[in-house]
Enzyme design. Structure first.
Site, mmCIF file in Angstrom:
data_model
loop_
_atom_site.group_PDB
_atom_site.id
_atom_site.type_symbol
_atom_site.label_atom_id
_atom_site.label_comp_id
_atom_site.label_asym_id
_atom_site.label_seq_id
_atom_site.Cartn_x
_atom_site.Cartn_y
_atom_site.Cartn_z
ATOM 1 N N GLY A 37 0.835 -1.196 0.000
ATOM 2 C CA GLY A 37 0.000 0.000 0.000
ATOM 3 C C GLY A 37 0.862 1.235 0.000
ATOM 4 N N ARG A 38 0.201 2.352 -0.135
ATOM 5 C CA ARG A 38 0.940 3.605 -0.250
ATOM 6 C C ARG A 38 0.050 4.718 0.262
ATOM 7 N NH1 ARG A 38 4.851 5.725 -3.713
ATOM 8 N NH2 ARG A 38 5.556 3.690 -4.413
ATOM 9 N N ASP A 57 -8.332 8.769 11.922
ATOM 10 C CA ASP A 57 -8.358 8.429 10.491
ATOM 11 C C ASP A 57 -8.881 7.007 10.304
ATOM 12 O OD1 ASP A 57 -8.142 9.085 7.833
ATOM 13 O OD2 ASP A 57 -5.978 8.744 7.691
HETATM 14 N N1 LIG Z 1 0.781 -4.054 8.621
HETATM 15 C C1 LIG Z 1 0.335 -4.063 7.372
HETATM 16 N N2 LIG Z 1 0.078 -5.217 6.723
HETATM 17 C C2 LIG Z 1 -0.395 -5.213 5.450
HETATM 18 N N3 LIG Z 1 -0.658 -4.091 4.750
HETATM 19 C C3 LIG Z 1 -0.421 -2.907 5.353
HETATM 20 C C4 LIG Z 1 0.073 -2.827 6.686
HETATM 21 N N4 LIG Z 1 0.183 -1.527 7.027
HETATM 22 C C5 LIG Z 1 -0.246 -0.821 5.971
HETATM 23 N N5 LIG Z 1 -0.614 -1.633 4.955
HETATM 24 C C6 LIG Z 1 -1.144 -1.217 3.646
HETATM 25 O O1 LIG Z 1 -0.535 -0.002 3.257
HETATM 26 C C7 LIG Z 1 -1.527 1.049 3.158
HETATM 27 C C8 LIG Z 1 -0.923 2.366 3.586
HETATM 28 O O2 LIG Z 1 -0.530 2.259 4.943
HETATM 29 P P1 LIG Z 1 -0.771 3.463 5.944
HETATM 30 O O3 LIG Z 1 -2.203 3.857 5.909
HETATM 31 O O4 LIG Z 1 -0.199 3.098 7.262
HETATM 32 O O5 LIG Z 1 0.131 4.575 5.206
HETATM 33 P P2 LIG Z 1 -0.016 6.148 5.255
HETATM 34 O O6 LIG Z 1 1.017 6.739 4.357
HETATM 35 O O7 LIG Z 1 0.028 6.605 6.650
HETATM 36 O O8 LIG Z 1 -1.423 6.344 4.604
HETATM 37 P P3 LIG Z 1 -2.307 7.670 4.534
HETATM 38 O O9 LIG Z 1 -1.579 8.667 3.706
HETATM 39 O O10 LIG Z 1 -3.593 7.180 3.874
HETATM 40 O O11 LIG Z 1 -2.525 8.148 5.943
HETATM 41 C C9 LIG Z 1 -2.695 0.559 4.024
HETATM 42 O O12 LIG Z 1 -3.919 1.154 3.618
HETATM 43 C C10 LIG Z 1 -2.645 -0.936 3.752
HETATM 44 O O13 LIG Z 1 -3.240 -1.256 2.539
#
Ligand SMILES: Nc1ncnc2c1ncn2[C@@H]1O[C@H](COP(=O)(O)OP(=O)(O)OP(=O)(O)O)[C@@H](O)[C@H]1O
Length: 360
Positions: free
Chosen positions: A31-32, A149
């Site tokens: 994910g991103r 969030d």
């Molecule tokens: N522990 C995990 N196991 C599997 N997939 C994960 C995990 N952590 C995150 N992901 C995947 O990665 C995506 C992005 O992670 P996360 O939301 O923590 O990133 P972020 O950059 O903080 O996102 P945002 O900008 O939306 O706040 C998640 O929506 C999920 O699909």
């Protein structure tokens, strides 16, 4: 000045030896987000799978290391909750901090929310998963942490088939709140933000309860509760509480489920169900004596809580928006953007007067 209460120190040892000495990245990107990319990796010594979240320290020209420390500290606070993702290791390089997290192999519940028929959640699934989400959130609230969030992209599953258990992720916007000095900020994702955020009122644990109301609606119906043609319309739908509870949307779903959602999607945060009340709702625990419907009287007790403690001229508002696709309408999950312009053009008088900063 009352700013968001970020936790400024973490216990976890931050390693500066190379991440690649211990872990091998697996090609697949999980994910991103705005400032992070999450990749699957394997611990070389144990062969165990993890999710490595690579967070950029500099964002829009600013050093945001402390925001990442806040995220780590909150994961530490929540480490005894089985429904919050585990933090395994932390590495730091010149440009990034890498969080090595428990791997949630089932991915985002978003996929089931937008799926059709066979792959979509049944009401029974939603009840079981929601209890886990609420237990995780209850743990956070007991520790004065508010997620801010909560959305289907941040609620993961340990496995998808068979349907596993919940792991809550992404504590990047999470804050510690204390009941007296409440936080006033604009944080979150348009479709999930609570009316008090749009009305420039304090954020509290009730703000997360609103998002759980929206989340429940989406998990049960596949429809986005407040989504409008654009962000402005979405915000108007939220502030006017334009929720459609019609039989076309809730076909085959019990009245108790609708009653549950209605007890969360209450405009006044003090009248909204608390997390423990949610867990005692007859929809979620039909067999106990405690399971009585949440009527106004149950919720009134919160009326005596401390009111706003902060003068409005002391406020600094921060806005961070992620736009994601409407459930069951768009196919791409990558349609996410940060955009403050729309906030400036909103019809809400209070918002137009507010100086905005971007949460890094
Ligand atoms: N522990 C995990 N196991 C599997 N997939 C994960 C995990 N952590 C995150 N992901 C995947 O990665 C995506 C992005 O992670 P996360 O939301 O923590 O990133 P972020 O950059 O903080 O996102 P945002 O900008 O939306 O706040 C998640 O929506 C999920 O699909």
């Amino acid at each position: 000045m009352n700013r968001s209460t970020m936790v400024s120190s973490a216990q976890t040892r931050i390693r500066t030896d190379p991440f690649s000495n211990d872990c091998t990245l697996v090609a697949r990107e999980l994910g991103r987000g705005k400032f992070a990319v999450v990749k699957k990796c394997i611990d070389k010594s144990t062969g165990k799978e993890y999710a490595a979240k690579f967070l950029r320290k500099r964002r829009k020209g600013e050093d945001c290391r402390l925001d990442i420390i806040n995220e780590i500290a909150i994961l530490e606070i929540a480490k005894f909750s089985p429904h919050v993702v585990d933090l395994h290791e932390v590495y730091e390089t010149a440009s990034e901090i890498i969080l090595v997290l428990e791997y949630a192999a089932g991915g985002e519940i978003f996929h089931q929310c937008v799926a059709h028929h066979d792959e979509a959640f049944t009401e029974k699934d939603v009840i079981r998963l929601l209890r886990q989400i609420l237990n995780g959130v209850s743990y956070l609230h007991e520790n004065n942490v508010v997620h801010l969030d909560l959305k289907p992209q941040n609620i993961l599953l340990t496995s998808s088939n068979p349907l596993g258990d919940i792991r809550i992720v992404d504590f990047g916007l999470s804050r510690q709140v204390d009941s007296v000095k409440e936080v006033r900020e604009i944080l979150g994702t348009p479709e999930y933000v609570a009316p008090e955020i749009l009305n420039y009122e304090p954020i509290s644990t009730a703000t997360a309860i609103w998002s759980i109301g929206v989340l429940t609606y989406v998990m049960l119906t596949g429809d986005s509760t407040f989504l409008g043609g654009d962000k402005q319309e979405t915000f108007l739908n939220i502030s006017q509480l334009n929720v459609h509870y019609g039989p076309d949307v809730f076909e085959g779903i019990t009245d108790l489920a609708v009653d549950f959602i209605k007890s969360l999607l209450i405009k006044n945060p003090r009248k909204r169900a608390k997390v423990e009340q949610c867990l005692r709702h007859p929809w979620l625990c039909p067999s106990t004596d405690l399971a009585k419907p949440l009527k106004e009287a149950d919720l009134e007790e919160s009326e005596s809580e401390p009111t706003d403690a902060v003068a409005s001229d002391e406020l600094v508002l921060m806005a961070s928006y992620t736009v994601h696709c409407p459930c069951r309408q768009l196919e791409s999950l990558d349609n996410r953007e940060t955009d403050l312009k729309v906030v400036r053009s909103l019809q809400f008088p209070a918002l137009q007067e507010i100086q905005q900063e971007l949460v890094c």
